[in-house]
Write an enzyme that holds these catalytic residues in place. Structure first.
Site, PDB file in Angstrom:
ATOM      1  N   GLU A   1      15.995  -8.361 -26.988  1.00  0.00           N
ATOM      2  CA  GLU A   1      15.437  -9.720 -27.128  1.00  0.00           C
ATOM      3  C   GLU A   1      16.515 -10.779 -26.932  1.00  0.00           C
ATOM      4  O   GLU A   1      17.709 -10.468 -26.944  1.00  0.00           O
ATOM      5  CB  GLU A   1      14.798  -9.875 -28.512  1.00  0.00           C
TER       6      GLU A   1
ATOM      7  N   LYS B   1      13.073  -7.802 -42.101  1.00  0.00           N
ATOM      8  CA  LYS B   1      14.096  -8.627 -42.748  1.00  0.00           C
ATOM      9  C   LYS B   1      13.767  -8.761 -44.230  1.00  0.00           C
ATOM     10  O   LYS B   1      12.624  -9.001 -44.610  1.00  0.00           O
ATOM     11  CB  LYS B   1      14.171  -9.986 -42.070  1.00  0.00           C
TER      12      LYS B   1
END
Length: 305
Positions: free
Chosen positions: A27, A162
């Site tokens: 990404e 996360k």
């Protein structure tokens, strides 16, 4: 496959795909929004190097001048790194407008999956995925990454979700949408900066060969969704859960006080956690990305055998 009119596949990536060689997507949000310059560019190029060392071809994905890029040049990575947060953080809802307007976009997990799938790339390495934000029962703040995993057949290798997120609800959401969550060498969901979350994944898998076999079976069964591989941060770079959780709690309180919401939330929280941990969280972030790149490259190599 008929390639999309907005898609540019780099010559190296196109050649690898045509020859049935392993390719790993990367990404670009991590370049423009995840780290400061020049560390962002150095890290992006280092990740590409690790993928090559482990037998695969890297394909950094981005939107430049309205073109969907599957494989960026060094110059394009440098451009994204220098432009930083001026580049739109592009999710699924942004793609059509960026293409129509000829603008730039840094791809999130969602848009990297979309463009990788368009190009025929099956494996993608990232840091951590987005998920259900804490307090989502009132804010409805749920990352588009989860929906994309349910609909796009790409294997995503990450260090878990996360730890700024609600990890329990993130797993519930993935289960509801039929996304298999695999733990590499672990039955426990890693929490990005730390190896432990207290939550269980669906299956423990212990080799790249087994990961490739699972994803091959998913494709051959005709499933149209993705597969999530959670790969714990190496022990030596794992942070103390008490330190990281205290920093996250403080960052969340500051985000609330400042009225931060939507797509600004994650960059704000990660920057604040970095500040509160004296930069240790950024070092951990870089190491877990390297670790995921290695596993993704080895898995992609097994998938093409």
């Amino acid at each position: 496959m008929a390639l999309n009119k907005y898609l540019d596949v780099s010559p190296e990536v196109a050649e690898a795909l045509a020859a049935g060689k392993p390719v790993v997507a990367l990404e670009s949000t991590i370049i423009s929004h995840g780290m400061p310059y020049p560390q962002n560019v150095e890290t992006a190029l280092a990740v590409e190097g690790i993928i090559r060392e482990n037998g695969a071809v890297p394909a950094t994905i981005a939107i430049i001048g309205g073109r969907l890029k599957a494989g960026c040049t060094k110059e394009e990575i440098e451009y994204l790194g220098k432009a930083g947060t001026k580049v739109t953080k592009a999710s699924r809802r942004d793609l059509a407008m960026l293409c129509a307007r000829g603008q730039d976009g840094a791809t999130t997990v969602t848009t990297t999956m979309i463009i990788a799938h368009m190009a025929g790339i099956k494996v993608f390495a990232t840091g951590g995925i987005g998920g259900v934000h804490r307090g989502a029962e009132t804010t409805m703040d749920i990352s588009a990454d989860l929906e994309e995993l349910a609909h796009t057949p790409v294997m995503v290798v990450c260090a878990g979700a996360k730890s700024i997120l609600d990890l329990g609800l993130t797993l519930e959401y993935l289960e509801t949408h039929g996304v298999p969550v695999l733990g590499y060498g672990t039955k426990e969901l890693p929490a990005f900066y730390t190896r432990h979350s207290g939550f269980q994944v669906d299956y423990q898998v212990d080799s790249p060969e087994e990961l490739a076999a699972a994803f091959r079976a998913s494709l051959e069964l005709g499933f149209t969704g993705g597969m999530l591989v959670t790969n714990p941060i190496p022990e030596e770079y794992s942070m103390d859960p008490k330190v990281i959780n205290a920093a996250i709690d403080e960052a969340l309180a500051q985000a609330k006080a400042n009225g931060i919401h939507g797509k600004e939330t994650t960059p704000f929280l990660l920057a604040k956690v970095k500040e509160l941990t004296g930069g240790d969280s950024l070092d951990s972030n870089i190491q877990l990305v390297f670790n995921n790149a290695r596993l993704a490259a080895r898995t992609a190599a097994c998938l093409t055998k």
